[in-house]
Design a protein around this motif. Structure first.
Motif, mmCIF file in Angstrom:
data_model
loop_
_atom_site.group_PDB
_atom_site.id
_atom_site.type_symbol
_atom_site.label_atom_id
_atom_site.label_comp_id
_atom_site.label_asym_id
_atom_site.label_seq_id
_atom_site.Cartn_x
_atom_site.Cartn_y
_atom_site.Cartn_z
ATOM 1 N N ARG A 1 -3.245 4.311 -2.252
ATOM 2 C CA ARG A 1 -4.073 4.024 -1.079
ATOM 3 C C ARG A 1 -3.232 3.834 0.185
ATOM 4 O O ARG A 1 -3.746 3.391 1.207
ATOM 5 C CB ARG A 1 -4.928 2.793 -1.348
ATOM 6 C CG ARG A 1 -5.962 3.067 -2.450
ATOM 7 C CD ARG A 1 -6.637 1.805 -2.915
ATOM 8 N NE ARG A 1 -7.470 1.206 -1.883
ATOM 9 C CZ ARG A 1 -8.040 0.005 -2.002
ATOM 10 N NH1 ARG A 1 -7.860 -0.711 -3.098
ATOM 11 N NH2 ARG A 1 -8.781 -0.474 -1.038
ATOM 12 N N GLY A 2 -1.954 4.163 0.087
ATOM 13 C CA GLY A 2 -1.151 4.226 1.314
ATOM 14 C C GLY A 2 -0.113 3.135 1.501
ATOM 15 O O GLY A 2 0.625 3.136 2.484
ATOM 16 N N ALA A 3 -0.030 2.177 0.577
ATOM 17 C CA ALA A 3 0.972 1.119 0.737
ATOM 18 C C ALA A 3 2.331 1.611 0.242
ATOM 19 O O ALA A 3 2.411 2.405 -0.694
ATOM 20 C CB ALA A 3 0.554 -0.109 -0.049
ATOM 21 N N ARG A 4 3.367 1.145 0.905
ATOM 22 C CA ARG A 4 4.703 1.406 0.399
ATOM 23 C C ARG A 4 5.057 0.210 -0.486
ATOM 24 O O ARG A 4 5.277 -0.892 0.021
ATOM 25 C CB ARG A 4 5.658 1.513 1.581
ATOM 26 C CG ARG A 4 7.055 1.885 1.169
ATOM 27 C CD ARG A 4 7.822 2.409 2.377
ATOM 28 N NE ARG A 4 9.045 3.048 1.948
ATOM 29 C CZ ARG A 4 9.607 4.051 2.583
ATOM 30 N NH1 ARG A 4 9.059 4.541 3.666
ATOM 31 N NH2 ARG A 4 10.736 4.572 2.137
ATOM 32 N N VAL A 5 5.068 0.440 -1.777
ATOM 33 C CA VAL A 5 5.304 -0.652 -2.712
ATOM 34 C C VAL A 5 6.685 -0.479 -3.321
ATOM 35 O O VAL A 5 6.969 0.529 -3.956
ATOM 36 C CB VAL A 5 4.240 -0.677 -3.837
ATOM 37 C CG1 VAL A 5 4.470 -1.880 -4.753
ATOM 38 C CG2 VAL A 5 2.835 -0.713 -3.250
ATOM 39 N N LEU A 6 7.559 -1.445 -3.093
ATOM 40 C CA LEU A 6 8.911 -1.381 -3.629
ATOM 41 C C LEU A 6 9.111 -2.583 -4.539
ATOM 42 O O LEU A 6 8.776 -3.708 -4.173
ATOM 43 C CB LEU A 6 9.937 -1.414 -2.491
ATOM 44 C CG LEU A 6 9.798 -0.317 -1.426
ATOM 45 C CD1 LEU A 6 10.736 -0.576 -0.259
ATOM 46 C CD2 LEU A 6 10.064 1.052 -2.034
#
Lengths: 157, 268, 396
Positions: free
Chosen positions: B158-163
């Motif tokens: 959904r567009g989040a940058r998850v690190l």
């Protein structure tokens, strides 16, 4: 990437350093260097990730830290005895600036201002930041006896 | 003093060996709505109550992630579906996502600190037009401790940058290793136009907030969630004082600008 | 002043006797000072002669002695070991009761086995009449009002007792050696800036003209009660004598606070060496917090009966000197005694302003008197001010 390793240089010194660079790519799984090998090159990562590891006979490669975009891969080339303390493997497809250590070391000897700028950047951005991170990990903050926080399931008593 | 409202446990999801997420539904009249960052005093019958941040709000349903540490949290953690948990609240300040309108978002969590931040992520994903880029940086001790592992892919989609990074990888882990601050170099944000939300152990909060300020974030735009003992939740018992703050009332979420000087004083 | 003035009067000892019976007759539990166990304590009164007529006190840091008075005055003594919070904000109080709902007998129905209901405590509040509230203690009541009822969540039981309480203030004419209400702006007169309202205010006058009390009503009920007492119109001589005695008391304070902004002093002193000096003396017994009329901290405890079906939540006074007070899963936040004394002192004089809009100290001196090692908050504040001044001198 501006606040990565190269972000710590003045424009002139960054250009000087980049004049030694070539662009390289590693597929995922590439072994970049091994522990105790001579440190003859170093890299600034542009895309992808590299795992630093240490080999244990029973457990295999133990990853101690992951480096990503903008970060300096390798500092042992700057200090004697110029040998790698850890090993490095590309975690995924990596693009990087690659530098040969010899001409950069020669430039450091020849141009003290450039040498100081480079040594400072390695010390503060690469070694300093990683040392701080490493010390925090040593504290093992998320260990089970600490909740981390009362507001997420801690206990007053 | 408020009294606990009985809520029924609708579902219980095991997140990690000692961590479970409970979805609660009012058995009687619902409490007023909770905002992300606020907390409830969750009461286990006859055992006691503890502060637990809300980690999702869905109508009158409340979601709480609980780590079993002491008697009360173990009792709550062990609640069964259909069981009853007492809830008081909502208490405390929220994360104040509204103040971050139009800016890039950095959600930075250490350990179980992701639980109070989850509603920020969900709210930001639900209204992407209200802010810039959404970054979710998560640090955990071991891969098995990562919360909401089944959701993080959906956050990415959904567009989040998850690190995500762990302190101690296991044989199957092929992700990052290191502390959560090392992920900052790879997050997508413009420091002068970013709001950060930080939750985790206090040492992690201090190191992260300092790093953020070094990278150019205004200390007023670094929001941190602090921890002190809370007994009553309503500002009457005095336990959660941190200098001028009563954290159950003036916190748990405060800005780094407020927190910085207080956290420098030992044993405050 | 006219004959029809219902707001001021003069009463004698018989008027005070009548006051107790009138208030009791109005359904109130009358509480006031009386001599018990070698001290003047606050307790339930049924007769006027239970008041400490003829008793004064001799106070010093860590020292309290009763002393007979020749003049027979009842209120020529200062704060004893307990305060009105004992009644308004009691040491232990039940907050709620919860009971498992007995199921339909169907043991397989988990819902009904685990369901429970909360039965809030709806016992009607006791209606107190407090006789002999000193201006410093009136201020203390106002401070606790703000803590317990001034925020978004009011303590209902406290508010109930507070709203039903009838307050008879007695102005201070005999400060003790440990008193500093003038420094805190809380006394010795009732108009010293106090912000809690009272029903009646008395000033005791003993002179050649007799033993009498100048009375002012502060509320309609106060005026109504006053009307029921044997009284005579207030005369200028008694009023002037009352004023003089209160004014003289202001000049006889045994202690003072340093004349600086105490809130700023506390903020500037978090790293002071003086805390270590106090810590070397402090036993962290928490006596100061128990006798303080504004200290409000409590802990919660749950008590369950043997069946496990009936449980109660109790709240009890707790002290910030207790190690458990700041217990977190990883350990105790304030583990050193210096940090615990610093918390108490900086909260009382400093951060109380941030939290509740005023100082938390009224200058009653109880913490000084009842400290077993005689630690004196005024002496500590002076030492902190000196240390700060020395530091400023050294760096400029």
């Amino acid at each position: 990437m501006s606040d990565g390793f190269l972000g710590a240089f003045s424009d002139a010194h960054r250009e000087r350093l980049l004049s030694f660079a070539r662009t390289v790519s590693f597929p995922a799984g590439t072994r970049v260097f091994d522990e105790d090998d001579p440190a003859q090159r170093f890299w600034v990562l542009r895309h992808g990730h590299v795992d630093l590891d240490c080999h244990d006979p029973a457990r295999g490669a133990l990853v101690v830290e992951t480096l990503g975009e903008g970060e300096l891969l390798g500092w042992s080339w700057l200090f004697e005895p110029y040998r790698w303390h850890l090993g490095a493997t590309a975690q995924d497809a990596v693009t990087a600036y690659e530098f040969d250590a010899d001409p950069v070391r020669a430039a450091i000897e020849q141009d003290a201002r450039f040498g100081l700028a480079l040594t400072r950047s390695v010390a503060s951005v690469a070694i300093g930041r990683r040392l701080r991170a490493c010390r925090i990990r040593l504290l093992d903050l998320y260990r089970p006896t600490d909740t981390g926080r009362a507001s997420a399931g801690g206990e007053p008593r | 003093m408020t009294t606990p409202a009985p809520y029924r446990v609708v579902t219980r999801t095991v997140e990690a060996p000692d961590v479970a997420t409970l979805v609660l539904e009012p058995a009687g009249d619902p409490l007023p709505p909770f905002s992300p960052g606020q907390f409830a005093m969750l009461y286990a019958f006859g055992v006691g109550d503890i502060p637990v941040s809300v980690c999702a709000v869905d109508g009158h349903r409340l979601t709480h992630t609980i780590r079993a540490v002491g008697a009360v949290s173990s009792a709550l953690h062990g609640s069964r579906t259909g069981g009853t948990v007492g809830v008081r609240g909502p208490f405390g300040t929220g994360w104040g996502l509204d103040h971050a309108a139009g800016r890039d978002l950095l959600v930075i969590a250490g350990g179980i600190g992701l639980a109070p931040l989850r509603p920020v992520v969900l709210a930001a994903l639900a209204a992407p037009e209200r802010h810039g880029r959404l970054n979710v940086l998560v640090g955990a001790r071991v891969p098995g401790d990562l919360l909401y592992a089944s959701e993080t892919d959906a956050w990415r989609e959904r567009g989040a940058r998850v690190l995500v990074t762990v302190d101690r990888p296991d044989a199957r882990w092929n992700g990052d290793v290191g502390v959560v601050t090392t992920l900052l170099g790879r997050a997508a944000f413009t420091p002068s136009d970013t709001t950060a939300f930080v939750c985790g152990p206090e040492v992690m909060i201090r190191a992260t907030a300092r790093d953020l300020v070094d990278r150019g974030l205004d200390a007023d735009r670094v929001r941190v969630s602090l921890e002190r003992t809370m007994h009553c939740g309503v500002g009457h018992c005095g336990h959660c004082q941190l200098g001028p703050l009563l954290l159950c009332r003036d916190g748990p979420v405060v800005t780094w600008a407020e927190a910085r000087s207080l956290l420098r004083v030992r044993e405050l | 002043m006219t004959d029809r003035d219902t707001t001021t009067a003069v009463i004698g000892k018989d008027g005070v006797d009548a006051l107790i019976s009138v208030l009791a007759g109005r359904g109130r539990t009358v509480v006031g000072p009386t001599v018990r166990d070698g001290a003047i304590v606050l307790a339930e009164l049924t007769r006027g002669d239970e008041l400490p007529y003829g008793w004064g006190v001799e106070l010093e840091a860590g020292h309290y002695r009763l002393r007979a008075r020749e003049d027979g005055a009842a209120f020529a003594n200062s704060a004893g070991p307990n305060s009105w919070k004992t009644f308004l904000h009691p040491q232990r109080e039940r907050q709620w009761t919860a009971e498992r709902r007995t199921g339909s007998g169907d043991d397989t129905d988990t819902d009904s086995r685990e369901a429970w209901v909360v039965v809030p405590d709806e016992t009607p509040s006791r209606s107190y009449a407090f006789l002999g509230v000193r201006p410093c203690d009136l201020r203390a009541i106002a401070i606790q009002d703000r803590v317990l009822t001034g925020g978004p969540y009011a303590d209902r039981a406290y508010r109930g007792r507070r709203e039903r309480a009838f307050l008879v203030v007695v102005e201070c004419t005999e400060p003790g050696a440990t008193c500093f209400c003038v420094s805190m702006g809380a006394g010795p007169g009732v108009d010293g800036g106090s912000d809690a309202s009272y029903d009646l205010a008395l000033t005791e006058v003993v002179d050649a003209a007799g033993h009498r009390f100048h009375v002012r009503a502060g509320s309609a009920e106060g005026a109504a009660v006053l009307a029921e007492l044997p009284h005579r119109p207030a005369d200028d001589t008694t009023a002037a004598a009352a004023r003089e005695r209160v004014a003289a008391a202001a000049g006889r304070m045994g202690r003072t606070m340093p004349e600086v902004d105490l809130r700023a002093l506390m903020r500037d002193s978090l790293g002071a060496e003086r805390w270590n000096d106090v810590a070397a003396r402090c036993l962290t017994c928490g006596n100061c917090t128990m006798v303080c009329p504004t200290c409000f901290c409590t802990s919660a405890e749950d008590v369950t009966d043997l069946t496990g079906d009936h449980t109660e939540r109790w709240r009890r006074w707790e002290s910030c000197f207790d190690l458990e007070f700041t217990h977190l899963p990883g350990g105790t936040v304030r583990s050193s005694s210096s940090s615990r004394y610093r918390q108490w002192c900086t909260h009382k004089l400093g951060t109380w302003h941030d939290q509740f809009g005023s100082s938390g100290c009224v200058g009653c001196g109880r913490c000084v008197v009842w400290c077993p090692v005689g630690i004196d908050i005024t002496e500590e504040a002076h030492a902190l001010a000196d240390e700060r001044a020395a530091g400023e001198g050294g760096t400029s």
